[in-house]
Write a protein that holds these residues in place. Structure first.
Motif, PDB file in Angstrom:
ATOM      1  N   SER A 179      25.387  37.277  35.595  1.00  0.00           N
ATOM      2  CA  SER A 179      26.887  36.989  34.809  1.00  0.00           C
ATOM      3  C   SER A 179      28.629  37.432  35.246  1.00  0.00           C
ATOM      4  N   TYR A 335      37.307  39.813  36.480  1.00  0.00           N
ATOM      5  CA  TYR A 335      36.368  38.117  36.738  1.00  0.00           C
ATOM      6  C   TYR A 335      36.851  37.935  35.368  1.00  0.00           C
ATOM      7  N   ASP A 337      35.121  36.771  32.066  1.00  0.00           N
ATOM      8  CA  ASP A 337      33.782  36.655  31.723  1.00  0.00           C
ATOM      9  C   ASP A 337      33.731  35.519  30.667  1.00  0.00           C
TER      10      ASP A 337
HETATM   11 MG    MG Z   1      29.071  41.237  31.396  1.00  0.00          MG
END
Ligand code: MG
Ligand code: ATP
Length: 385
Positions: A179, A335, A337
């Motif tokens: 992720s 960042y 997500d």
């Molecule tokens: Mg995450």
């Protein structure tokens, strides 16, 4: 006199008939990881690997520290297995050290005329006599290690810890859903330590930020590649799927539907790659999507086993591993997500499969999956130091 790194493995030593396969794989991985730094290949010798090198180097040290399968290693001096030669080199080594000492001998050559205890005594006395340093068996400041093999002995004073585990087998592939957060990087690392080669998949939502996201993910994979030499990363565009989900699925269920799509796409990639399973960074009940009910719903969209090595860990334990392993600093960079895109503040925590399958009826699942697969990008990434 030559220089060599003596490399010891832990768990491989317990393997029966398969041991040679593990040893050969470890030797090959070391050769690949160090290819620009060495001239000779590691040699398998009586339950250890020996790598002749021209001189001690920090680069070799840093890389060996990351290779799964190595319990510890040592930069050593190689002498013929002869007590006089051993004494001289042990003395030289001790002369450069401070404080009291002891000698610790391992003898894998049982034909050597002296026992390990004999060697400890003879070399210990010799060093004490010539350096005036004291022997202290309980709390030495340094240890002179001596390993006696058939023709050679290896002498060193510093054991450097490796990551342990088992060597990565290039064909034992697992797809990691990576992720960009802390957890999935750690779970990928833990599977590498169990001998799995990780193929990374990241789902992203095109925005102005997507350049930064790609850079961050590449950096993470670069660090993770220290543990498996090189990696393949699939960047899968997710925006079109998300737009369809937002149009058709109530916000409480969106996160689960997102993650089920990720599993379906990862299943297709697993078939392309001949991968045998998946790994995610899920930790039971850490967030709403990770209740047992919801994980069941998510994982049932996968066609192979899903491993979750963090399931039983606290966040603190996970962060600890991330810091030691080197991904933490990159993982915590901000960042976008992609999963937080248009989901409910209080998502469903006890979903069941019927409910979700019902909700998904309005989606062209196969078409969306195929479209994403046709647009995904494949990137090769080398270890980043
Ligand atoms: Mg995450
Ligand atoms: P992480 O720290 O790994 O992001 P997390 O605790 O933030 O985990 P979630 O964001 O809910 O939890 O994600 C759970 C798992 O789902 C991740 O560990 C990862 O395996 C997978 N995942 C989530 N988002 C993505 C993504 N954009 N691409 C690939 N996998 C993802």
């Amino acid at each position: 006199m030559k220089n060599a790194v003596v490399i010891h493995y832990g768990e491989i030593g317990l393997k029966g008939k398969n041991r040679i396969l593990f040893e050969k794989t470890l030797a090959k991985n070391i050769e690949l990881a160090l290819k620009d730094l060495i001239n000779e290949k590691p040699i398998i010798k009586h339950g250890r690997l020996v790598l002749f090198i021209s001189e001690k180097s920090d680069q070799i040290k840093d890389r060996l520290r990351c290779i799964p399968g190595i319990k510890y290693f040592a930069f050593s001096i190689v002498v013929p297995s002869d007590i006089e030669a051993i004494k001289e080199v042990a003395l030289k080594l001790a002369e450069n050290k401070k404080g009291c000492f002891k000698v610790e001998t391992y003898r894998s050559n049982k034909n050597f005329p002296l026992t390990s205890v004999d060697v400890n005594n003879i070399v210990g006395e010799y060093i004490a006599k010539h350096t005036k340093k004291k022997v202290n068996l309980g709390k030495p400041d340094f240890i002179v290690f001596i390993e006696i093999c058939k023709n050679e002995a290896y002498i060193y004073s510093e054991k450097i810890r490796g990551v342990g585990g088992l060597p990565v087998f290039p064909n034992e592939k697992i797809i990691s859903l990576l992720s960009g957060g802390i957890d999935s990087a750690v779970s990928s690392f833990l599977m590498m330590k169990r001998g799995c080669k990780i193929v990374f998949v990241h789902f992203f939502n095109y925005t102005r930020q997507s350049q930064n996201v790609e850079l961050k993910i590449k950096n993470l994979v670069g660090i993770l590649s220290r543990y498996q030499i090189d990696s393949k990363l699939y960047m899968v565009p997710f925006r079109e799927i998300q737009m369809e989900i937002i149009k058709n699925i109530p916000s409480k269920l969106r996160m689960l539907v997102y993650r089920r799509f990720m599993m379906r796409i990862a299943s297709k990639i697993a078939n392309l790659e001949n991968a045998k399973a998946f790994v995610t960074g899920d930790s039971i009940s850490q967030v709403a999507s990770q209740t047992l009910d919801n994980l069941n719903v998510i994982y049932s969209a996968a066609d192979k086993p899903v491993f979750t090595p963090l399931s039983g860990m606290d966040k603190e334990e996970i962060i600890d591993i991330a810091k030691r392993m080197g991904t933490y600093e990159v993982s915590i960079l901000p960042y976008e997500d992609c999963c937080s895109f248009m989901v409910a503040k209080h998502p469903e925590t006890r979903c069941d499969l019927k409910k979700i399958e019902n909700a998904e009826k309005n989606l062209d699942i196969q078409g969306l999956v195929e479209n994403a697969i046709s647009k995904m990008k494949e990137i090769s990434i080398e270890a980043k130091w």
